[in-house]
Design a protein around this motif. Structure first.
Motif, PDB file in Angstrom:
ATOM      1  N   ARG A 212       0.735  -1.158  -0.010  1.00 49.09           N
ATOM      2  CA  ARG A 212      -0.133   0.013   0.057  1.00 49.09           C
ATOM      3  C   ARG A 212       0.933   1.454   0.013  1.00 49.09           C
ATOM      4  NH1 ARG A 212      -2.777  -3.197   3.329  1.00 49.09           N
ATOM      5  NH2 ARG A 212      -1.888  -1.929   5.300  1.00 49.09           N
ATOM      6  N   ASP A 213       1.971   1.171   0.907  1.00 52.65           N
ATOM      7  CA  ASP A 213       2.741   2.429   0.858  1.00 52.65           C
ATOM      8  C   ASP A 213       3.497   2.560  -0.644  1.00 52.65           C
ATOM      9  OD1 ASP A 213       2.251   2.642   3.522  1.00 52.65           O
ATOM     10  OD2 ASP A 213       4.158   1.761   4.182  1.00 52.65           O
TER      11      ASP A 213
ATOM     12  N   LEU B  68       2.059   1.935  -3.355  1.00 54.93           N
ATOM     13  CA  LEU B  68       1.315   2.282  -4.479  1.00 54.93           C
ATOM     14  C   LEU B  68       0.906   3.865  -4.119  1.00 54.93           C
ATOM     15  CD1 LEU B  68      -1.359  -0.744  -5.038  1.00 54.93           C
ATOM     16  CD2 LEU B  68       0.247   0.634  -6.549  1.00 54.93           C
ATOM     17  N   ASP B  69       0.926   4.094  -2.735  1.00 53.68           N
ATOM     18  CA  ASP B  69       0.416   5.552  -2.342  1.00 53.68           C
ATOM     19  C   ASP B  69       1.566   6.549  -2.929  1.00 53.68           C
ATOM     20  OD1 ASP B  69      -1.825   4.631  -1.067  1.00 53.68           O
ATOM     21  OD2 ASP B  69      -0.818   4.814   1.064  1.00 53.68           O
ATOM     22  N   GLY B  70       2.882   5.976  -2.996  1.00 51.90           N
ATOM     23  CA  GLY B  70       3.900   6.762  -3.520  1.00 51.90           C
ATOM     24  C   GLY B  70       4.001   7.005  -4.891  1.00 51.90           C
TER      25      GLY B  70
ATOM     26  N   ARG C 292      -0.815   5.087 -10.079  1.00 49.82           N
ATOM     27  CA  ARG C 292      -1.084   3.671  -9.467  1.00 49.82           C
ATOM     28  C   ARG C 292      -1.498   2.668 -10.500  1.00 49.82           C
ATOM     29  NH1 ARG C 292      -3.010   4.409  -3.663  1.00 49.82           N
ATOM     30  NH2 ARG C 292      -3.616   2.390  -3.877  1.00 49.82           N
TER      31      ARG C 292
END
Length: 112
Positions: free
Chosen positions: A79-80, A82-84, A88
């Motif tokens: 998740r981290d 993808l968040d960066g 996405r």
């Protein structure tokens, strides 16, 4: 959140343990590294502050256990990542494209 090499080794001990472990237990499990007890306690404290380890009082000592599973941690790392990502969709497409067909099929099944 990514882990350093020693943090990862300590987490592997805790994830594999059937019950909470003392710092001495963790130190013994990592005996090939020849770590001081204070080093193990420092790493356990860091992991506790990161929310990956919980501790409980056991007499004068503490016992430590993983706050979540290895799979929980890996999912959080994903998740981290993808968040960066600014795109996405592109990251997910490349990730899925690199997966073997059987894993792609398993993922499709999970999404249904």
């Amino acid at each position: 959140m990514a882990l350093g090499e020693l943090e990862r080794a300590v987490m592997e001990v805790l994830w594999a343990a059937p019950a909470a472990r003392t710092a001495r237990d963790v130190q013994d499990a990592l005996a090939e590294r020849d770590l001081a007890t204070t080093t193990v306690l420092t790493v356990l404290g860091r992991l506790e502050r990161k929310g990956l380890v919980a501790r409980e009082r056991d007499g004068r000592a503490h016992r430590y256990h993983a706050a979540g599973t290895r799979e929980d941690h890996i999912a959080a790392l994903m998740r981290d990542a993808l968040d960066g990502a600014p795109d996405r969709g592109a990251v997910l497409a490349r990730f899925l494209g690199a997966m073997p067909p059987d894993e792609q099929a398993a993922l499709r099944d999970l999404l249904r």
